[in-house]
Structure formats: structure tokens, C-alpha cells
Design a protein around this motif. Sequence first.
Motif, mmCIF file in Angstrom:
data_model
loop_
_atom_site.group_PDB
_atom_site.id
_atom_site.type_symbol
_atom_site.label_atom_id
_atom_site.label_comp_id
_atom_site.label_asym_id
_atom_site.label_seq_id
_atom_site.Cartn_x
_atom_site.Cartn_y
_atom_site.Cartn_z
ATOM 1 N N ALA A 19 46.437 61.097 13.591
ATOM 2 C CA ALA A 19 46.251 60.422 12.217
ATOM 3 C C ALA A 19 46.797 62.106 10.584
ATOM 4 O O ALA A 19 46.679 61.202 9.424
ATOM 5 N N GLY A 20 47.530 63.018 11.518
ATOM 6 C CA GLY A 20 48.098 64.107 10.447
ATOM 7 C C GLY A 20 46.680 64.480 10.928
ATOM 8 O O GLY A 20 45.732 64.593 10.929
ATOM 9 N N PRO A 21 47.037 65.395 9.509
ATOM 10 C CA PRO A 21 45.961 67.082 8.846
ATOM 11 C C PRO A 21 45.080 66.348 8.543
ATOM 12 O O PRO A 21 44.746 65.255 8.011
ATOM 13 N N SER A 22 43.685 66.739 8.231
ATOM 14 C CA SER A 22 42.731 66.473 8.295
ATOM 15 C C SER A 22 42.336 66.079 6.703
ATOM 16 O O SER A 22 41.506 65.610 6.193
ATOM 17 N N SER A 23 43.045 66.597 6.180
ATOM 18 C CA SER A 23 43.254 66.687 4.275
ATOM 19 C C SER A 23 43.584 64.931 3.745
ATOM 20 O O SER A 23 42.977 64.499 3.604
ATOM 21 N N ALA A 24 44.065 64.730 5.157
ATOM 22 C CA ALA A 24 44.476 63.335 4.729
ATOM 23 C C ALA A 24 43.629 62.305 5.154
ATOM 24 O O ALA A 24 43.913 60.952 5.006
ATOM 25 N N LEU A 25 42.549 63.033 6.028
ATOM 26 C CA LEU A 25 41.061 62.395 6.016
ATOM 27 C C LEU A 25 40.074 62.736 4.938
ATOM 28 O O LEU A 25 39.617 63.307 4.508
ATOM 29 N N ASP A 26 39.193 61.125 4.747
ATOM 30 C CA ASP A 26 37.796 61.520 4.297
ATOM 31 C C ASP A 26 36.812 61.576 4.736
ATOM 32 O O ASP A 26 36.234 61.425 6.040
ATOM 33 N N LEU A 27 36.869 63.128 5.492
ATOM 34 C CA LEU A 27 35.921 63.749 6.311
ATOM 35 C C LEU A 27 34.583 63.814 5.993
ATOM 36 O O LEU A 27 33.783 64.024 5.109
ATOM 37 N N LYS A 28 34.061 63.356 7.079
ATOM 38 C CA LYS A 28 32.486 63.015 6.737
ATOM 39 C C LYS A 28 31.468 63.693 7.449
ATOM 40 O O LYS A 28 31.593 64.379 8.471
ATOM 41 N N GLU A 29 30.372 64.286 6.403
ATOM 42 C CA GLU A 29 29.279 65.470 7.128
ATOM 43 C C GLU A 29 28.436 64.855 8.347
ATOM 44 O O GLU A 29 28.134 63.788 8.319
ATOM 45 N N THR A 30 28.205 65.898 9.076
ATOM 46 C CA THR A 30 27.514 65.405 10.178
ATOM 47 C C THR A 30 25.741 65.470 9.975
ATOM 48 O O THR A 30 25.647 66.859 9.355
ATOM 49 N N PRO A 31 25.332 64.060 9.586
ATOM 50 C CA PRO A 31 24.154 64.418 9.326
ATOM 51 C C PRO A 31 22.734 64.963 10.525
ATOM 52 O O PRO A 31 23.220 65.173 11.841
ATOM 53 N N GLY A 32 22.185 65.728 9.801
ATOM 54 C CA GLY A 32 20.947 67.281 10.177
ATOM 55 C C GLY A 32 21.403 68.036 11.054
ATOM 56 O O GLY A 32 20.636 68.574 11.636
ATOM 57 N N LEU A 33 22.669 68.282 10.545
ATOM 58 C CA LEU A 33 23.445 69.516 10.908
ATOM 59 C C LEU A 33 22.772 70.809 9.819
ATOM 60 O O LEU A 33 22.084 70.387 8.582
ATOM 61 N N ASP A 34 22.527 71.815 10.248
ATOM 62 C CA ASP A 34 21.913 73.347 9.377
ATOM 63 C C ASP A 34 22.780 73.330 7.714
ATOM 64 O O ASP A 34 23.815 73.371 7.981
ATOM 65 N N THR A 35 22.149 72.767 7.107
ATOM 66 C CA THR A 35 22.348 73.019 5.426
ATOM 67 C C THR A 35 23.535 74.273 4.736
ATOM 68 O O THR A 35 23.898 74.207 3.978
ATOM 69 N N LYS A 36 23.029 75.296 6.168
ATOM 70 C CA LYS A 36 23.073 76.854 5.764
ATOM 71 C C LYS A 36 25.310 76.783 6.142
ATOM 72 O O LYS A 36 25.934 77.726 5.905
ATOM 73 N N PRO A 38 28.956 76.115 6.761
ATOM 74 C CA PRO A 38 30.024 75.827 5.856
ATOM 75 C C PRO A 38 29.956 73.689 5.736
ATOM 76 O O PRO A 38 29.829 73.067 6.809
ATOM 77 N N PRO A 39 30.640 73.232 4.762
ATOM 78 C CA PRO A 39 31.809 72.177 4.728
ATOM 79 C C PRO A 39 31.872 71.931 6.243
ATOM 80 O O PRO A 39 32.536 72.739 6.340
ATOM 81 N N VAL A 40 32.334 70.502 6.864
ATOM 82 C CA VAL A 40 32.701 70.197 7.516
ATOM 83 C C VAL A 40 34.558 70.005 7.400
ATOM 84 O O VAL A 40 35.067 70.634 8.256
#
Length: 628
Positions: A19-36, A38-40
Motif C-alpha cells: 500500500a505504499g510507504p508507511s508515511s501514507a498510512l496512519d500507523l497505530k501504536e501497539t498497546p502494552g509495549l514498553d513506553t521507552k 521509539p514510536p511505531v
Amino acid sequence: MKLKRILGGGAFLAAFALAGPSSALDLKETPGLDTKLPPVAERVPSEPLIVDLEAKGRTVGEHGGKLNTLIGRSKDVRLINVWGYARLMGYNEDLELVPDLLESVDVEEGRIFTLHTREGHKWSDGHPFGAEDIRYYFEDVVSNPELTPSGLPPFLLADGKGPKFEVLDETTVRFTWDAPNPLFLTELAKARPPFIYRPAHYLKQFHEKYGDPETIAAEAEKVKARSWAPLHNKKDDMYSARNVDLPSLQPWIRRDDKSDLRFILVRNPFYHRVDSAGQQLPYIDEIIMTVADGKLIPAKTQAGETNLQARNLNFSDITVLKKGEKLNDYITALWSNAKGSEMSILPNLTVKDPVWRKLMRDTRFRHALSLGIDRTLLNRVLFFGLGTPGNDTVLSRSPLHQPEFTTKWAEYDVDKANALLDEIGLTERDDDGIRLMSDGRPLEIIVETSGEDETQLDALELIAENWAEIGVKLFSKPSQRDNLRERAITGDLVMSVWWGMENGIPTADMSPNDLAPVQSESLTWHAWGDHYETKGTGGEPLDWAPAQRLMELYQAWLVSETTEEREKIWQEMLQIHADETIRIGLVSGVRQPVVIKDVKNVPLEGIYGWDPGAHYGIHRMDEFYMDD
């Protein structure tokens, strides 16, 4: 010639819709991951592999949950690296080879391969993955005689020569051979691939070329390694999942080694696949693999103790599993088994006893044994008549299938079998009607098994009754897998029963190594396979015409340039096996039970095999999700 870029065409888009580069998607964070972390957007490659689940007939899943499964041995934790099936190249459900970890591949003349990794791709510890990791593997691991004393493996040789290797940039490498190398890409897609990349940033600390000598010596002492090389090999554990510190590219990774009975595999936060809704895969948080007695796994599965189970389940368990469905709220799916036969009887053509050796290599003897088996009875008694009686060969799903390969010398004909044995000269019998061999010993065949499948023993009981009609006495001898292989190595093994041809659904572009004497682990011809693998320093040279021709054809396949050439080679090799009855197949097309409890996106109709297939891998286990 213009480079052909492998992007998979329409079939690739259906399996891994880009579907093209990730910038074209609204990437969503995965719940429960270590908050330290980096963003998805910084964890996935700049162009991740974006999966269109709807195009595959599946639903977009939800993150979370733990999937429980049972394994019969502690070392089966390595299956997490099989089922995850993240590969540089991988097969889709249409058995087409497509890029996965790689962004793309350029192929020229079947001998020049330019591999493009994904910009921004990272190992599970967040370190960049790219050309340096492939370079480290090729130059510092497989080309280093202390780490790889046997030299380059066969898939890195073309016409006996290794490739020229080049790093073109941070994400691009090139392998160039003088001759075509059809093994290269298919090897990368195996259930147990060669992993032609290594986490260089991690392993360099244990390599004499890069690491601190004092640190290496201290680490070697900890694991009782004699020098840097065995230390490095212990740490370099891409397949077995024993080194919890080793970075990975798989969907789930092992974080601790506190237990050998219960393994917890957690999601890789830097995994490269994303669904079309912008969610990073895998969906499932944890895979929990619990060791249980293999004989108890069917009962534990029926009791609802596992969410996804196929390992240690057989066709004979289906009735019991079906009875437990309503009570324990699970589904028993029946996948197509990809083996050429559910089981095969394997005469050992390199047995050391000279009388047995001469008999095993007599085509008439193998034909007689095959004709003396009532496969229809076996199918009816053991598989409710649902399988296909016949030889151990390619299945109808394979484009290489021909009906003759399944049926030749596989009918039940006692009169013809007896006539063939008489023709050999086995006319004398003892008081019990058992034929006598040339040295006066009764024709009593001990068929050894690994002891892992009761159905094999049941089949041998029925075959023993059949063979008694042709003057052959069969004794079954349950053993253990390691003992069975050891007896093949020593030449004491006369005959065994094993699973059939691993890949019963090949295309011409897949390696025909199952059909040629090129593997020492084969119970059919260990000595020949060992001779091939050791480049003549071990085993025995080929001295049987059909095997010699199979080897010639295999060598021709290794330097073939086109699919058409490879198809002709496959067809002749399959014809030789059908003509010679090298393996005595029994029944194919037997279904594999796959128990599914509270897991979504698991297909009810699937392929269950090792290569190709990787058990669940070809169906992308990272797309399965838990149903709350």
C-alpha cells in the motif's frame, strides 16, 4: 540483458498487497509495549511490508492476548522460528516465491542476484538491519574456515564455484556466480533457512577479527568453549532459539531462559510487517510453548489446554478431537498434508550386510514388496478410506503430478509378487513358509521405526500379514529417532518406516534434493548422501546405476537456467522413482488435524508441510489474532 525485478506480480499483490510507504498510512501504536521504545513510525522500515488482509479473505485483527501451544520436547522451542516464517524470500499460499524481509530482488541470467533490504529495517534490539549483516555472514562466518570448516554450503555454489560478493550500498548487496544458481532463492525460503544474514553488531564481539581478546577469553570460559570459534558458534544461534541475547527479525522472540519446560515468546517491536489499517504485526502479544509428553498432547488438546495445535497430532486423533469440540469450544480443521505419502517403507540401499545389500538393490525385490501390500486395506482400516493408496511421490496439487507416478508397481498383486521373488532365486522356504536368502537365512526383515507414531506400527502389522503371503517375515522394531539415524550411519539398518517425501507439492523451481542421494540424513542411502555432503571424504561413492542417473539429473538442475529445463529434469527423476520403487509409499492425501481455540484468521483449509509450508508459516501466523 535487462534486470528482472522480482516484485511478484498480481499473485504477490494478492498475498502481500503493498500500500505504499508507511508515511501514507496512519500507523497505530501497539498497546502494552514498553513506553521507552521509539514510536511505531521509527520502529518499522520506511517501506514496511503492508498486508491487505481483505484481499486474502481475512479480517483485520486486534492486538493482544497469549496463544498457548504444546510441544513434545524442549528443543522444539525452535519451531517459533519456523512458524513465524519471516524470510528474505518466502512462499505465499499459491506456492509462489516472493520478497518478505527483502524489499525486492533483481535477477539476471539466473546467476546475478541483487538483494535490496528495506531502508530503516531494524533488528529486535533496534539496531539497523542491512547490507552489513549479509556481508558479515558471507565474509566473516561462512567464508571463515574456523567457523565453517566444511566450506561454502551447496546453495552458495554454482558449478562447484562460489560467488563474487559485493556491497553496493547500505541496503543493497549482490551475489554473482559464473553459472546459474537455481538453489539460491529457494533456499532462503525454507522452514529452516540458512539465514544468510547475521546480527553483525552483536556477533562481532565474539569474533577474533573484531572482538576484544580478553573479553572473548572470559566469555569462552563461561561456556567452556576451547577458543573464539566454538564460542561464536554457540552465540550464533539463528534457528534453535537457545541464545536469548541474539537479536532476531522474527515476529516473536525469546526473552529469557529461566525454564526448559515453559517458553514465553514475546512480540518483536521492530517487526517489518504492517496491516492495511496501520497496525504493526504480529497481532498476538505472546506465544507460550509448554513441554508435554507427546503421547498426552492429543488428550490435552481435547481438554482445551491449547489454542493452536497440530504438532504431535495425527489423523488417528481426529475422532477423539471431534468429540471434544463442543465441550471445550474449539474447531478441528483438517488441512491438506503436503507429504508425498503419509508414511513410506524405506529399503536401505547402502546397508553393509552384502546379502541384504544385493537384495535391496534388486529392482524386482522392491517391486515384489510393493506389490505385496494391500494399500486399499491400509487406507480403509487406518484412514477411513479418505486417503489415496499409492506411491511416495508428488501429489495432484503439484504441477509436476502424473497419475502413473502414483500407481506404478503399487497395485496389490500377490501372484506377480511371488513370481518376481521366484525369478530372483528365492525359491527355497523353511517349515513356516518363509523364503530363504542366498546364504540360507530366512527372509526376515526388521523394519525399524522412530517410535513417534503409533499409526506406523499399526500399518506394519497389516503389512506383515500381507508379506506372509509372499514368504516374507516382517518384524517391527520401535526405536528412537537418534538411534535410527545412528544405525543408518553404521550401515546396520536394513529397512525403516518414515514419513514420505517431505515436499509432495513441488514446482519445477523447487529443489529435487529429496529425489537424489545428496543428503546424509536419508535413511534410504546414507552412505551416498554422506559421500556427496563431505565431497568424497566420507560415505561411499555411487555404485548403482539408477542413483547415478538421479545424481546426474540433480547436478543438471543445479546449473539449469529456465523453468522448462527444470521441469524436464523433475519429470525424469520422478519417473525413475516410479520405475524403481526406491521408496515404498503407502497412502497419501491424509489430512492433518489443526485444533483452533479462540484464534482468528487461521484458515480452515490449509497446507500442512515442512518445505514448503513451515507448518503454519506459509499462512502467516503473525496475522492470527486472539478472540476475546
